[in-house]
Design an enzyme around this catalytic site. Structure first.
Site: not given
Ligand code: PEP
Ligand code: MG
Length: 590
Positions: A192, A437
């Site tokens: 992240h 996801e």
């Molecule tokens: C993902 O998992 O692709 C997504 C957009 O969510 P995040 O990256 O915030 O987990």
């Molecule tokens: Mg995600």
């Protein structure tokens, strides 16, 4: 001049002086005397932290050896020696056994003692070991505490920030106007913190091993986030070439921002290009890159930044700003998709998320909301209230089964009734959608579609959960393959189910912004690609050079390869097609 290879984490190029960020120096810990009967427990905590730290270091060493050869691993081998030093270990244990200190205090006391000894020595070799001791102490304390700290970064001139690693909270707190680029020892392309660097349009290279000890504060370096490299002591010619590259990128952004709407194909067809944003990222910048809407608003950063539960009013104000901006400044029909709280996994919030032994498979995201109804109620009230200010969509993260959709729909209805009874304005037909996801969601796409107005495929997590490869772990980064047929089959399944149900699909994982992969999602039928805004110009330029027929041809490339082709071979074939078709974008292809 020396160029060091790392992981290409946030695309872009930057040149400037180095600022070495060492966190807050000392990690704040609680120091106390433990009761006799807790001594064994404290010894076990220390033992566990040592084992985990050793494992981390060994992992790092083996990755570095593979990538860069022996000389680069010496620093970490030295850290390992310090960690395993019997004298230091015994000293630490004695602080627990005899002085009955808690493990954190024992580690700090040992490190302080050794540091004082090293500092007294005249030998520069030993003085340099103080830094190693600091690193080991930090690693041990981080493991013991379980969380990184969030120090402030005191930057006063535009610089390239060089650090051991950055947590999402540290990254979000960077003074953006002064950060030209980021280079870290550890990290990965899909953590992240990496996503944040992209959202903030800060070029970044991670996984550089020991970059913090190779550079000095103030020296000029060239950072290439597109290819994942940093050049130290550049010669004049290289510096000039690099400056020209930086300028070409800037020109491209300006050209796209002032040209046709992002995602328009050469023959007039279009793939909508939206932006992924976080609270705290200046929203006006998103428009400057040509975004046609907001495809993913990562609401959890309201929690991550302040580490307290934001009130309904605070949330409402944040969501309203995004919704209103979209309605006022983006093309007609643009929507703002607010994602419900997605905490857990690698987005832990001290005092809010519980410690779990396997947080990636734990009580996170929609699961957390369904088991913390007050939190859900407050957030949904705020999102619904914001929906009165423009086209808003509500998106649920990490949906893994149909029950979650029915339960959350029920809760949303009751909150709508509550607001209606209070006479509060909101969009009664607010569109709701699931993020796809996890593999179960893709496999259940037909069933989930019944409960959804849209899907958004989160490839960051979909790849992680399909390949069982932690998105933040560089040791398994080679398994993190968006074009692995295991992943693309799930994406196709999702797109087919959505088509059957007549609902639109967006891809909001970062793979949408990789020209090679994003184009494939579009070619398979994704309606929207949502990405960190700074990546929009390159994707827009790409689409403006291609027709629908080109996309159809592109979609067939993977299937034209022999059965059993590796993800790498598939990526390579797509890459080569693209490089030949749009040569002017070659320097933006990884
Ligand atoms: C993902 O998992 O692709 C997504 C957009 O969510 P995040 O990256 O915030 O987990
Ligand atoms: Mg995600």
């Amino acid at each position: 001049m020396k160029t060091i290879a790392g992981l290409p984490t946030a695309r872009g190029f930057a040149a400037g002086p180095v600022f070495i960020y060492r966190g807050d120096g000392e990690i704040p810990i609680r120091e106390y005397v433990i009761e006799e009967h807790l001594v064994d427990n404290e010894m076990r905590r220390l033992q566990r932290a040592m084992v985990e730290t050793k494992r981390d270091l060994e992992g790092l060493i083996s990755v570095l050896k593979e990538r860069t050869g022996r000389s680069d691993v010496r620093v970490f081998e030295c850290h390992l020696m310090i960690l395993e030093d019997i004298v230091l270990q015994d000293e630490t244990k004695n602080y627990i056994l005899k002085d009955r200190l808690n493990a954190e205090a024992a580690v700090r006391k040992t490190a302080s003692g050794a540091r004082a000894q090293f500092e007294r020595m005249n030998d520069p070799y030993f003085r340099e070991r103080v830094r190693d001791l600091d690193d080991i102490e930090r690693r041990l304390l981080k493991t013991l505490i379980g969380y990184d700290r969030h120090p402030k970064l005191e930057l006063t001139t535009p610089s390239i920030v060089v650090a051991d690693d950055l947590t999402p909270s540290e990254t979000v707190q960077l003074p953006k106007e002064y950060v030209l680029g980021i280079a870290t020892n550890g990290g990965s392309t899909t953590s992240h913190a990496a996503l944040l660097a992209r959202a903030l349009a800060i070029p970044a290279v991670t996984g550089l091993g020991d970059i913090t000890s190779r550079v000095s504060p103030g020296e000029t370096v060239l950072l290439d986030g597109t290819n994942g490299a940093i050049t130290l002591s550049p010669d004049k010619a290289t510096e000039a070439d690099f400056a020209a590259l930086v300028k070409r990128q800037k020109d491209l952004t300006e050209e796209v921002a002032s040209g046709v709407p992002a995602g328009t194909l050469k023959d007039g067809g279009e793939i909508l290009i939206y932006a992924n944003i976080h609270p705290g990222v200046p929203i006006a910048g998103v428009k400057a890159y040509g975004a046609r809407g907001i495809g993913l608003y990562r609401s959890e950063y309201l929690w991550l930044t302040n580490e307290v539960e934001p009130s309904e009013e605070e949330q409402f104000e944040a969501y309203r700003r995004a919704v209103e901006f979209t309605a006022k400044f983006m093309p007609p029909g643009a929507s703002a998709t607010i994602r419900a709280l997605d905490i857990g996994g690698d987005k832990m919030v001290r005092g809010i998320t519980a410690k779990e032994s396997n947080p990636f498979l734990g009580n996170r995201s929609i699961r957390y909301l369904l088991s913390n109804r007050d939190v859900m109620r407050t957030q949904f009230r705020a999102i619904l209230r914001a929906s009165a200010y423009g086209h808003t969509r509500l998106m649920y993260p990490m949906v893994s089964c149909v029950e979650e959709m029915t339960e959350v729909a029920c809760a949303l209805e009751s909150i709508k009734r509550e607001l209606a009874a209070e006479g509060v304005e909101f969009d009664r037909n607010i569109k709701v959608g699931a993020m796809i996801e996890v593999p179960s969601a893709a496999l259940l796409a037909r069933e989930l579609a019944i409960h959804c107005d849209f899907f958004s495929i989160g490839t960051n997590d979909l790849v992680q959960y399909t390949m069982a490869a932690d998105r933040g772990n560089e040791a398994v980064a080679h398994l993190y393959q968006p074009l692995n047929p295991a992943v693309t089959k799930l994406v196709k399944m999702t797109l087919d189910a959505a088509k059957g149900a007549g609902i639109p699909v967006s891809v909001c994982g970062e793979s949408a912004a990789d020209p090679v992969v994003g184009l494939y999602w579009a070619a398979l039928g994704a309606d929207t690609l949502s990405m960190s805004a700074s990546y929009i110009p390159v994707m827009s330029k790409l689409f403006s050079s291609l027709t629908r027929t080109d996309l159809e041809e592109y979609a067939k490339i993977p299937e034209s390869l022999p059965l059993g082709s590796t993800a790498q071979a598939i990526y390579g074939a797509c890459h080569d097609w693209l490089a030949a078709k749009v040569p002017e974008l070659r320097e933006n292809l990884v």
